[in-house]
Motif scaffolding. Sequence first.
Motif, PDB file in Angstrom:
ATOM      1  N   GLU A   1       2.251   6.858  -6.882  1.00 23.30           N
ATOM      2  CA  GLU A   1       1.320   7.940  -7.205  1.00 23.30           C
ATOM      3  C   GLU A   1       2.015   9.293  -7.110  1.00 23.30           C
ATOM      4  O   GLU A   1       1.844  10.156  -7.989  1.00 23.30           O
TER       5      GLU A   1
ATOM      6  N   VAL B   1       1.317   4.434  -2.928  1.00 20.20           N
ATOM      7  CA  VAL B   1       1.331   5.877  -2.652  1.00 20.20           C
ATOM      8  C   VAL B   1       2.600   6.516  -3.215  1.00 20.20           C
ATOM      9  O   VAL B   1       2.552   7.592  -3.830  1.00 20.20           O
ATOM     10  N   SER B   2       3.744   5.860  -3.030  1.00 22.05           N
ATOM     11  CA  SER B   2       5.005   6.384  -3.557  1.00 22.05           C
ATOM     12  C   SER B   2       4.955   6.508  -5.081  1.00 22.05           C
ATOM     13  O   SER B   2       5.420   7.497  -5.650  1.00 22.05           O
TER      14      SER B   2
ATOM     15  N   GLU C   1       3.650   6.985   2.744  1.00 17.81           N
ATOM     16  CA  GLU C   1       4.330   6.368   1.598  1.00 17.81           C
ATOM     17  C   GLU C   1       5.195   5.211   2.107  1.00 17.81           C
ATOM     18  O   GLU C   1       5.193   4.871   3.285  1.00 17.81           O
TER      19      GLU C   1
ATOM     20  N   VAL D   1       2.221  11.791   5.046  1.00 19.72           N
ATOM     21  CA  VAL D   1       1.717  10.956   3.954  1.00 19.72           C
ATOM     22  C   VAL D   1       2.302   9.551   4.115  1.00 19.72           C
ATOM     23  O   VAL D   1       3.519   9.389   4.217  1.00 19.72           O
TER      24      VAL D   1
ATOM     25  N   ASN E   1       0.834  -1.205   0.000  1.00 18.23           N
ATOM     26  CA  ASN E   1       0.000   0.000   0.000  1.00 18.23           C
ATOM     27  C   ASN E   1       0.870   1.257   0.000  1.00 18.23           C
ATOM     28  O   ASN E   1       0.571   2.236  -0.688  1.00 18.23           O
TER      29      ASN E   1
ATOM     30  N   PHE F   1      -1.894  14.747   0.937  1.00 20.28           N
ATOM     31  CA  PHE F   1      -1.403  14.205  -0.342  1.00 20.28           C
ATOM     32  C   PHE F   1      -1.365  15.295  -1.406  1.00 20.28           C
ATOM     33  O   PHE F   1      -0.391  15.406  -2.155  1.00 20.28           O
TER      34      PHE F   1
END
Length: 226
Positions: free
Chosen positions: A22, A19-20, A179, A177, A15, A97
Amino acid sequence: MLSPKYIKMLSAMLNGSVVSLEVFFLTLLFAIPLALPIAMGRMSKKKLVSGVMNTFLLIIRGTPLMLQLLVVYFGPGLFVRWLNSRGYNVNLHWDRFVAAIVAISVNYSAYFAEIYRGGIESIPKGQYEAAKVLGYTHSQTFLRIVLPQVIKRIVPAMGNEVITLTKDTALVSVIGVSELLLVAKERQGAMFSFMPLFMAGVFYFVMNWAVSICFRQLEKKLSYYN
């Protein structure tokens, strides 16, 4: 067979990896096109425009990205609090974000802009004059003659910056965030194991390896300008 704690660790890190990725792709999506008008403004013959762009580049390139992340995330909230203390009724919901994408995109657009400028200024002026003789407009000269050569020349420098961006995605953890690196630190503390940090290192290595391969292939495709 993996134990439940390692399955939980891999799930959490997967997960975080999403995020990283994105952050990485959204930054490229916004920073690469934004850099071009910044570079053009930097090279403008109008002193006001070039002066503003020079000041912008000096501030962005002269301060740490981590500080910029903190300012972009906390700055608007502090400004709204100041307004409300003076009787204004202002509400602001600033997503972590979104703040991260804004800060990193602006930061990298400044570096990409200088790469663009170096590539554009490396093109001999004789090519502009020759295109003018052939009846090309200024925009046609830039798009059809100058820009393809600029892209070829800036690929190595852009590759270096994109690889740096891969690692800089970890900095968004400073504003909370979740990440990859932040998740790895959390799992490392919970498991009392070095494995989550090792797995995070493997991810960054694989991602940079993929970026290097992509830019190597791009250089080969643009080799007809040699």
